[in-house]
Design a protein around this motif. Sequence first.
Motif, PDB file in Angstrom:
ATOM      1  N   LEU A  35      90.226 103.102  44.493  1.00 11.12           N
ATOM      2  CA  LEU A  35      92.017 104.152  45.480  1.00 11.12           C
ATOM      3  C   LEU A  35      92.468 104.970  44.563  1.00 11.12           C
TER       4      LEU A  35
ATOM      5  N   ILE B 191      91.625  90.898  42.187  1.00 10.95           N
ATOM      6  CA  ILE B 191      91.668  91.635  43.614  1.00 10.95           C
ATOM      7  C   ILE B 191      91.683  93.146  42.720  1.00 10.95           C
TER       8      ILE B 191
ATOM      9  N   ASN C 196      88.162  95.255  42.103  1.00  7.41           N
ATOM     10  CA  ASN C 196      87.316  95.474  43.506  1.00  7.41           C
ATOM     11  C   ASN C 196      88.684  97.150  43.760  1.00  7.41           C
ATOM     12  N   LEU C 197      89.705  97.381  43.116  1.00  6.64           N
ATOM     13  CA  LEU C 197      90.414  98.121  43.861  1.00  6.64           C
ATOM     14  C   LEU C 197      90.200  99.599  43.125  1.00  6.64           C
ATOM     15  N   HIS C 198      89.334  99.902  42.136  1.00  5.83           N
ATOM     16  CA  HIS C 198      89.343 100.489  41.104  1.00  5.83           C
ATOM     17  C   HIS C 198      88.962 102.196  41.812  1.00  5.83           C
TER      18      HIS C 198
END
Length: 104
Positions: free
Chosen positions: A51, A44, A47-49
């Motif tokens: 934001l 998770i 994959n949220l770099h």
Amino acid sequence: MFKTVRVRSVDPAGAGGEPFLEGGTNLPVQSVMDTERRDTMKNIAANLHFLPLVGRVLMGLLFLLAGVNKLMGPDGTAGYMASKGLPMTSVLVWVVIAVEIVFG
């Protein structure tokens, strides 16, 4: 999200009595669940770099919209600034509008 694991009530070697995985592995079920949870959280996070970029764009959009709103009625904004005791509001309002639009 988590896999279902069948367990035996006692490990195959007979020492301990903790639930162990079938198939001859020696990892306790709790360790496997913690490992899966850790791996899931790493996936998770990987994959949220993007934001922080999204947050910065949204914050910039707030300032841009505020600057455009002030541009539509600079006299009202200058009057509000004057009511709060700020000096040279007729100049200051244009500085504020420019900063909000350019740097927003």
